[in-house]
Write an enzyme that holds these catalytic residues in place. Sequence first.
Site, PDB file in Angstrom:
ATOM      1  N   ARG A  38     -25.053  -8.807  70.741  1.00  0.00           N
ATOM      2  CA  ARG A  38     -24.278  -7.528  70.353  1.00  0.00           C
ATOM      3  C   ARG A  38     -24.952  -6.743  71.057  1.00  0.00           C
ATOM      4  O   ARG A  38     -23.577  -5.246  71.861  1.00  0.00           O
ATOM      5  CB  ARG A  38     -23.758  -7.744  68.973  1.00  0.00           C
ATOM      6  N   GLU A 123     -20.590  -6.711  52.450  1.00  0.00           N
ATOM      7  CA  GLU A 123     -20.940  -5.563  54.038  1.00  0.00           C
ATOM      8  C   GLU A 123     -22.317  -3.974  53.068  1.00  0.00           C
ATOM      9  O   GLU A 123     -22.761  -3.543  53.918  1.00  0.00           O
ATOM     10  CB  GLU A 123     -20.196  -5.193  54.452  1.00  0.00           C
ATOM     11  N   SER A 139     -20.821 -12.748  58.011  1.00  0.00           N
ATOM     12  CA  SER A 139     -20.267 -12.048  56.829  1.00  0.00           C
ATOM     13  C   SER A 139     -20.079 -12.783  55.421  1.00  0.00           C
ATOM     14  O   SER A 139     -19.991 -12.809  54.471  1.00  0.00           O
ATOM     15  CB  SER A 139     -19.227 -11.038  57.825  1.00  0.00           C
ATOM     16  N   LEU A 140     -19.303 -13.787  56.656  1.00  0.00           N
ATOM     17  CA  LEU A 140     -19.627 -15.127  54.890  1.00  0.00           C
ATOM     18  C   LEU A 140     -20.156 -15.173  54.382  1.00  0.00           C
ATOM     19  O   LEU A 140     -19.554 -15.893  53.402  1.00  0.00           O
ATOM     20  CB  LEU A 140     -18.972 -16.215  55.630  1.00  0.00           C
TER      21      LEU A 140
HETATM   22  C1  LIG Z   1     -11.723  -6.739  63.036  1.00  0.00           C
HETATM   23  C2  LIG Z   1     -12.791  -6.645  62.111  1.00  0.00           C
HETATM   24  C3  LIG Z   1     -12.866  -8.487  62.718  1.00  0.00           C
HETATM   25  C4  LIG Z   1     -13.650  -9.016  62.041  1.00  0.00           C
HETATM   26  N1  LIG Z   1     -13.986 -10.096  62.225  1.00  0.00           N
HETATM   27  C5  LIG Z   1     -14.903 -10.855  61.620  1.00  0.00           C
HETATM   28  C6  LIG Z   1     -15.618 -11.732  61.915  1.00  0.00           C
HETATM   29  O1  LIG Z   1     -14.674 -12.113  62.377  1.00  0.00           O
HETATM   30  N2  LIG Z   1     -16.146 -13.064  61.041  1.00  0.00           N
HETATM   31  C7  LIG Z   1     -16.823 -12.136  60.025  1.00  0.00           C
HETATM   32  O2  LIG Z   1     -17.296 -13.203  59.643  1.00  0.00           O
HETATM   33  N3  LIG Z   1     -16.828 -10.910  59.489  1.00  0.00           N
HETATM   34  C8  LIG Z   1     -15.579 -10.106  61.072  1.00  0.00           C
HETATM   35  N4  LIG Z   1     -15.481  -8.884  60.217  1.00  0.00           N
HETATM   36  C9  LIG Z   1     -16.497  -8.364  59.232  1.00  0.00           C
HETATM   37  C10 LIG Z   1     -15.274  -8.504  58.038  1.00  0.00           C
HETATM   38  O3  LIG Z   1     -14.400  -8.466  57.147  1.00  0.00           O
HETATM   39  C11 LIG Z   1     -16.876  -8.313  56.864  1.00  0.00           C
HETATM   40  O4  LIG Z   1     -17.846  -7.959  56.670  1.00  0.00           O
HETATM   41  C12 LIG Z   1     -16.064  -8.364  55.460  1.00  0.00           C
HETATM   42  O5  LIG Z   1     -14.721  -8.140  55.055  1.00  0.00           O
HETATM   43  C13 LIG Z   1     -16.512  -7.848  54.405  1.00  0.00           C
HETATM   44  O6  LIG Z   1     -16.049  -7.893  52.424  1.00  0.00           O
HETATM   45  P1  LIG Z   1     -16.618  -7.130  51.207  1.00  0.00           P
HETATM   46  O7  LIG Z   1     -16.328  -8.038  50.561  1.00  0.00           O
HETATM   47  O8  LIG Z   1     -18.266  -7.323  51.900  1.00  0.00           O
HETATM   48  O9  LIG Z   1     -15.718  -5.942  52.333  1.00  0.00           O
HETATM   49  P2  LIG Z   1     -14.294  -5.234  52.108  1.00  0.00           P
HETATM   50  O10 LIG Z   1     -13.328  -6.808  52.847  1.00  0.00           O
HETATM   51  O11 LIG Z   1     -14.343  -4.112  52.863  1.00  0.00           O
HETATM   52  O12 LIG Z   1     -14.356  -5.212  50.704  1.00  0.00           O
HETATM   53  C14 LIG Z   1     -14.070  -3.633  50.104  1.00  0.00           C
HETATM   54  C15 LIG Z   1     -12.735  -3.153  49.432  1.00  0.00           C
HETATM   55  O13 LIG Z   1     -13.359  -2.419  48.329  1.00  0.00           O
HETATM   56  C16 LIG Z   1     -12.370  -1.908  48.707  1.00  0.00           C
HETATM   57  N5  LIG Z   1     -12.478  -0.277  47.889  1.00  0.00           N
HETATM   58  C17 LIG Z   1     -13.298   1.432  48.250  1.00  0.00           C
HETATM   59  N6  LIG Z   1     -14.085   2.147  47.910  1.00  0.00           N
HETATM   60  C18 LIG Z   1     -13.310   1.518  47.034  1.00  0.00           C
HETATM   61  C19 LIG Z   1     -13.149   2.219  45.639  1.00  0.00           C
HETATM   62  N7  LIG Z   1     -13.821   3.674  45.385  1.00  0.00           N
HETATM   63  N8  LIG Z   1     -13.096   1.611  44.459  1.00  0.00           N
HETATM   64  C20 LIG Z   1     -12.142   0.794  44.459  1.00  0.00           C
HETATM   65  N9  LIG Z   1     -12.151  -0.073  45.732  1.00  0.00           N
HETATM   66  C21 LIG Z   1     -12.647   0.270  47.047  1.00  0.00           C
HETATM   67  C22 LIG Z   1     -11.523  -1.849  50.136  1.00  0.00           C
HETATM   68  O14 LIG Z   1     -10.542  -1.237  49.782  1.00  0.00           O
HETATM   69  C23 LIG Z   1     -11.699  -3.648  50.250  1.00  0.00           C
HETATM   70  O15 LIG Z   1     -10.394  -3.925  49.710  1.00  0.00           O
HETATM   71  C24 LIG Z   1     -14.883  -8.048  60.572  1.00  0.00           C
HETATM   72  C25 LIG Z   1     -14.211  -7.508  60.471  1.00  0.00           C
HETATM   73  C26 LIG Z   1     -13.647  -6.105  61.085  1.00  0.00           C
HETATM   74  C27 LIG Z   1     -13.002  -5.305  60.794  1.00  0.00           C
END
Ligand SMILES: Cc1cc2nc3c(=O)[nH]c(=O)nc-3n(C[C@H](O)[C@H](O)[C@H](O)COP(=O)(O)OP(=O)(O)OC[C@H]3O[C@@H](n4cnc5c(N)ncnc54)[C@H](O)[C@@H]3O)c2cc1C
Length: 167
Positions: A38, A123, A139-140
């Site tokens: 990428r 993340e 990211s899974l």
């Molecule tokens: C368009 C797009 C496509 C993607 N496609 C893929 C894919 O095909 N395959 C893949 O593996 N990954 C993909 N990713 C990446 C993947 O979605 C992320 O890496 C993953 O969702 C991260 O999960 P997380 O739980 O760490 O964070 P997030 O899903 O970002 O969750 C963080 C949460 O914390 C909450 N939050 C933030 N600040 C605060 C606060 N101060 N207080 C309380 N809550 C808060 C947010 O609202 C959110 O709900 C994609 C990402 C995007 C944007």
Amino acid sequence: MYSKKPGRRFLISESVRGEGAVLLNSKKERFVNELLPRDVVTKAIREEMEKEGTDHVWLSMEKLGKETIMGHFPNIYQHCLEEGYDVTKECIPVVPAQHYFMGGVWVDSDSKTSMEHLYAVGETSCNGVHGANRLASNSLLESLVFAKRAANKISGTENEVKVRELA
Ligand SMILES: Cc1cc2nc3c(=O)[nH]c(=O)nc-3n(C[C@H](O)[C@H](O)[C@H](O)COP(=O)(O)OP(=O)(O)OC[C@H]3O[C@@H](n4cnc5c(N)ncnc54)[C@H](O)[C@@H]3O)c2cc1C
């Protein structure tokens, strides 16, 4: 997908390149091997845009054929159609976009940070398994595997869960 419209832009999954879609410059010439990592492809696109003074490059999915496009990428087909592009017949404008973040809070293999009782998962964490460039869908690994490890560690059931999994 490149668009001048305000708001969030639509993600054209990189898996279309995996299926054989090609990137073209303004002269409709290929300028990079689309299957490179990428960050390398992104750099090549940015350099091409700079060289040509353009704000996007083109992505051609035509050679995938209508059946593959409709079967594998129905949402992309539909969205592009709504934007005025029939991807079975024409190129679409694209630009690189950030959709994940590498780095974050250092954690060990149980998602524990250097601070007592503080765990970081997803993340927001940096568990060191990816290097500088995450592979598609990985990211899974953070969201599921490391979440489970952290939960096991916190609840002190790591051995119990492992034994249950083996059974
Ligand atoms: C368009 C797009 C496509 C993607 N496609 C893929 C894919 O095909 N395959 C893949 O593996 N990954 C993909 N990713 C990446 C993947 O979605 C992320 O890496 C993953 O969702 C991260 O999960 P997380 O739980 O760490 O964070 P997030 O899903 O970002 O969750 C963080 C949460 O914390 C909450 N939050 C933030 N600040 C605060 C606060 N101060 N207080 C309380 N809550 C808060 C947010 O609202 C959110 O709900 C994609 C990402 C995007 C944007």
